[in-house]
Design an enzyme around this catalytic site. Structure first.
Site, PDB file in Angstrom:
ATOM      1  N   GLU A   1       7.282   0.288  -2.740  1.00 14.64           N
ATOM      2  CA  GLU A   1       6.614  -1.007  -2.769  1.00 14.64           C
ATOM      3  C   GLU A   1       6.225  -1.295  -4.212  1.00 14.64           C
ATOM      4  O   GLU A   1       5.440  -0.553  -4.813  1.00 14.64           O
ATOM      5  CB  GLU A   1       5.369  -1.027  -1.882  1.00 14.64           C
ATOM      6  CG  GLU A   1       4.694  -2.406  -1.870  1.00 14.64           C
ATOM      7  CD  GLU A   1       3.373  -2.429  -1.121  1.00 14.64           C
ATOM      8  OE1 GLU A   1       2.939  -3.533  -0.756  1.00 14.64           O
ATOM      9  OE2 GLU A   1       2.776  -1.354  -0.912  1.00 14.64           O
TER      10      GLU A   1
ATOM     11  N   ASN B   1       5.186  -0.049 -14.606  1.00 16.73           N
ATOM     12  CA  ASN B   1       5.565  -1.458 -14.598  1.00 16.73           C
ATOM     13  C   ASN B   1       6.903  -1.634 -13.887  1.00 16.73           C
ATOM     14  O   ASN B   1       7.856  -0.891 -14.139  1.00 16.73           O
ATOM     15  CB  ASN B   1       5.665  -1.974 -16.042  1.00 16.73           C
ATOM     16  CG  ASN B   1       5.693  -3.484 -16.114  1.00 16.73           C
ATOM     17  OD1 ASN B   1       6.455  -4.137 -15.399  1.00 16.73           O
ATOM     18  ND2 ASN B   1       4.874  -4.054 -16.976  1.00 16.73           N
TER      19      ASN B   1
ATOM     20  N   ASP C   1       2.783 -11.758  -8.053  1.00 14.14           N
ATOM     21  CA  ASP C   1       2.261 -12.835  -8.897  1.00 14.14           C
ATOM     22  C   ASP C   1       3.331 -13.920  -9.014  1.00 14.14           C
ATOM     23  O   ASP C   1       4.457 -13.638  -9.414  1.00 14.14           O
ATOM     24  CB  ASP C   1       1.932 -12.285 -10.282  1.00 14.14           C
ATOM     25  CG  ASP C   1       1.100 -13.243 -11.122  1.00 14.14           C
ATOM     26  OD1 ASP C   1       1.327 -14.473 -11.002  1.00 14.14           O
ATOM     27  OD2 ASP C   1       0.245 -12.781 -11.890  1.00 14.14           O
TER      28      ASP C   1
ATOM     29  N   LYS D   1       4.264 -21.039 -14.226  1.00 14.90           N
ATOM     30  CA  LYS D   1       4.707 -21.777 -15.409  1.00 14.90           C
ATOM     31  C   LYS D   1       6.155 -21.416 -15.756  1.00 14.90           C
ATOM     32  O   LYS D   1       6.553 -20.247 -15.709  1.00 14.90           O
ATOM     33  CB  LYS D   1       3.791 -21.475 -16.591  1.00 14.90           C
ATOM     34  CG  LYS D   1       2.361 -21.981 -16.382  1.00 14.90           C
ATOM     35  CD  LYS D   1       1.487 -21.701 -17.586  1.00 14.90           C
ATOM     36  CE  LYS D   1       0.076 -22.216 -17.337  1.00 14.90           C
ATOM     37  NZ  LYS D   1      -0.827 -21.946 -18.484  1.00 14.90           N
TER      38      LYS D   1
ATOM     39  N   THR E   1      -0.671  -6.968   4.486  1.00 13.46           N
ATOM     40  CA  THR E   1      -1.387  -6.491   3.305  1.00 13.46           C
ATOM     41  C   THR E   1      -2.805  -7.053   3.378  1.00 13.46           C
ATOM     42  O   THR E   1      -3.100  -7.920   4.203  1.00 13.46           O
ATOM     43  CB  THR E   1      -0.724  -6.992   2.002  1.00 13.46           C
ATOM     44  OG1 THR E   1      -0.949  -8.398   1.863  1.00 13.46           O
ATOM     45  CG2 THR E   1       0.775  -6.714   2.007  1.00 13.46           C
ATOM     46  N   GLU E   2      -3.693  -6.568   2.518  1.00  8.86           N
ATOM     47  CA  GLU E   2      -5.053  -7.108   2.472  1.00  8.86           C
ATOM     48  C   GLU E   2      -5.018  -8.603   2.181  1.00  8.86           C
ATOM     49  O   GLU E   2      -5.725  -9.396   2.816  1.00  8.86           O
ATOM     50  CB  GLU E   2      -5.884  -6.399   1.393  1.00  8.86           C
ATOM     51  CG  GLU E   2      -6.203  -4.947   1.678  1.00  8.86           C
ATOM     52  CD  GLU E   2      -5.159  -3.988   1.124  1.00  8.86           C
ATOM     53  OE1 GLU E   2      -5.410  -2.770   1.157  1.00  8.86           O
ATOM     54  OE2 GLU E   2      -4.095  -4.451   0.675  1.00  8.86           O
ATOM     55  N   TYR E   3      -4.209  -8.971   1.203  1.00  3.89           N
ATOM     56  CA  TYR E   3      -4.089 -10.368   0.790  1.00  3.89           C
ATOM     57  C   TYR E   3      -3.548 -11.218   1.932  1.00  3.89           C
ATOM     58  O   TYR E   3      -4.046 -12.312   2.209  1.00  3.89           O
ATOM     59  CB  TYR E   3      -3.159 -10.436  -0.423  1.00  3.89           C
ATOM     60  CG  TYR E   3      -3.078 -11.786  -1.090  1.00  3.89           C
ATOM     61  CD1 TYR E   3      -3.856 -12.075  -2.214  1.00  3.89           C
ATOM     62  CD2 TYR E   3      -2.223 -12.777  -0.624  1.00  3.89           C
ATOM     63  CE1 TYR E   3      -3.774 -13.309  -2.845  1.00  3.89           C
ATOM     64  CE2 TYR E   3      -2.140 -14.010  -1.244  1.00  3.89           C
ATOM     65  CZ  TYR E   3      -2.918 -14.269  -2.359  1.00  3.89           C
ATOM     66  OH  TYR E   3      -2.837 -15.501  -2.968  1.00  3.89           O
ATOM     67  N   GLU E   4      -2.527 -10.722   2.589  1.00  6.91           N
ATOM     68  CA  GLU E   4      -1.907 -11.445   3.695  1.00  6.91           C
ATOM     69  C   GLU E   4      -2.895 -11.708   4.824  1.00  6.91           C
ATOM     70  O   GLU E   4      -2.961 -12.826   5.380  1.00  6.91           O
ATOM     71  CB  GLU E   4      -0.731 -10.629   4.219  1.00  6.91           C
ATOM     72  CG  GLU E   4       0.020 -11.237   5.384  1.00  6.91           C
ATOM     73  CD  GLU E   4       1.202 -10.387   5.804  1.00  6.91           C
ATOM     74  OE1 GLU E   4       1.885 -10.763   6.773  1.00  6.91           O
ATOM     75  OE2 GLU E   4       1.442  -9.338   5.163  1.00  6.91           O
TER      76      GLU E   4
END
Length: 215
Positions: A44, A96, A118, A122, A193-196
């Site tokens: 992941e 990274n 992310d 832009k 996920t936590e965000y999801e």
């Protein structure tokens, strides 16, 4: 999403070198050596706080998993979970995602998960998006012939960009959903996920795809 600095992170990492690789550049083609046994390997890229990858590893003991994040604070939170769980099929990596082809050998990986990356909205930051062609090239290198890429995001712009980017690269789509949580077929085995979990409760639609490279 950048997390706050964790003052305890460095010490925890140094105290648990059996669970996290500190010299990943020396592990190319040898990641199976860090696991209890040799099994299909999945990574992941951008593991956040680790809910997804730890649950995935718990539910699938027949596979090996690597949680990877560029933020020391983030990977330390995953490590904190793993110190408690001690899952034999989970390893961690602080690195990274732009250097995957230097960290993993050709065809070494069976699957890659990109969760809520992310969006870098832009135009001048296009090359930083994890579905930009340069990243796709690295995924293609480290995935074996049967390997796949799974991608989830709540960002419609990034999802549309990713569909175009992957299509232009010649990838083939196995599954696509513009509203994963309301897709009776694809949501059955979905691990949030936590965000999801947070943003789906607020009514955000979750976009999902699974794709592979043609041999």
């Amino acid at each position: 999403m950048r997390l706050r600095n964790k003052p305890w992170a460095k010490d925890m990492i140094n105290e648990n070198l059996d669970l996290i690789a500190v010299q990943p550049e020396n592990m190319q083609g040898k990641w199976q050596e860090r696991f209890a046994k040799k099994q299909p390997l999945f990574i992941e890229v951008g593991s956040g706080k680790g809910k997804f990858i730890t649950e995935l590893a718990q539910e699938n003991p027949q596979n090996n998993y690597i949680a990877m994040d560029v933020q020391e604070g983030a990977i330390a939170l995953v490590l904190k979970k793993q110190v408690e769980l001690k899952l034999p099929n989970l390893q961690l990596l602080l690195a990274n995602g732009s250097g995957l082809s230097e960290l993993f050998g050709e065809g070494e990986v069976d699957g890659i998960y990109l969760n809520f990356s992310d969006p870098w909205p832009k135009t001048r930051h296009e090359k930083r998006r994890l579905t930009y062609k340069d990243f796709l090239k690295q995924y293609q290198y480290i995935l074996n012939d049967d390997g796949y890429l799974q991608f989830k995001t709540d960002n419609q712009g990034l999802f549309e960009y990713s569909l175009v980017s992957m299509n232009n690269y010649g990838m083939k789509f196995d599954e696509i959903s513009l509203d994963l949580h309301n897709d009776d077929k694809l949501n059955v085995n979905n691990i949030e996920t936590e965000y999801e979990k947070k943003f789906s409760k607020k009514g955000f639609r979750i976009n999902y795809l699974k794709a592979h490279f043609e041999n």
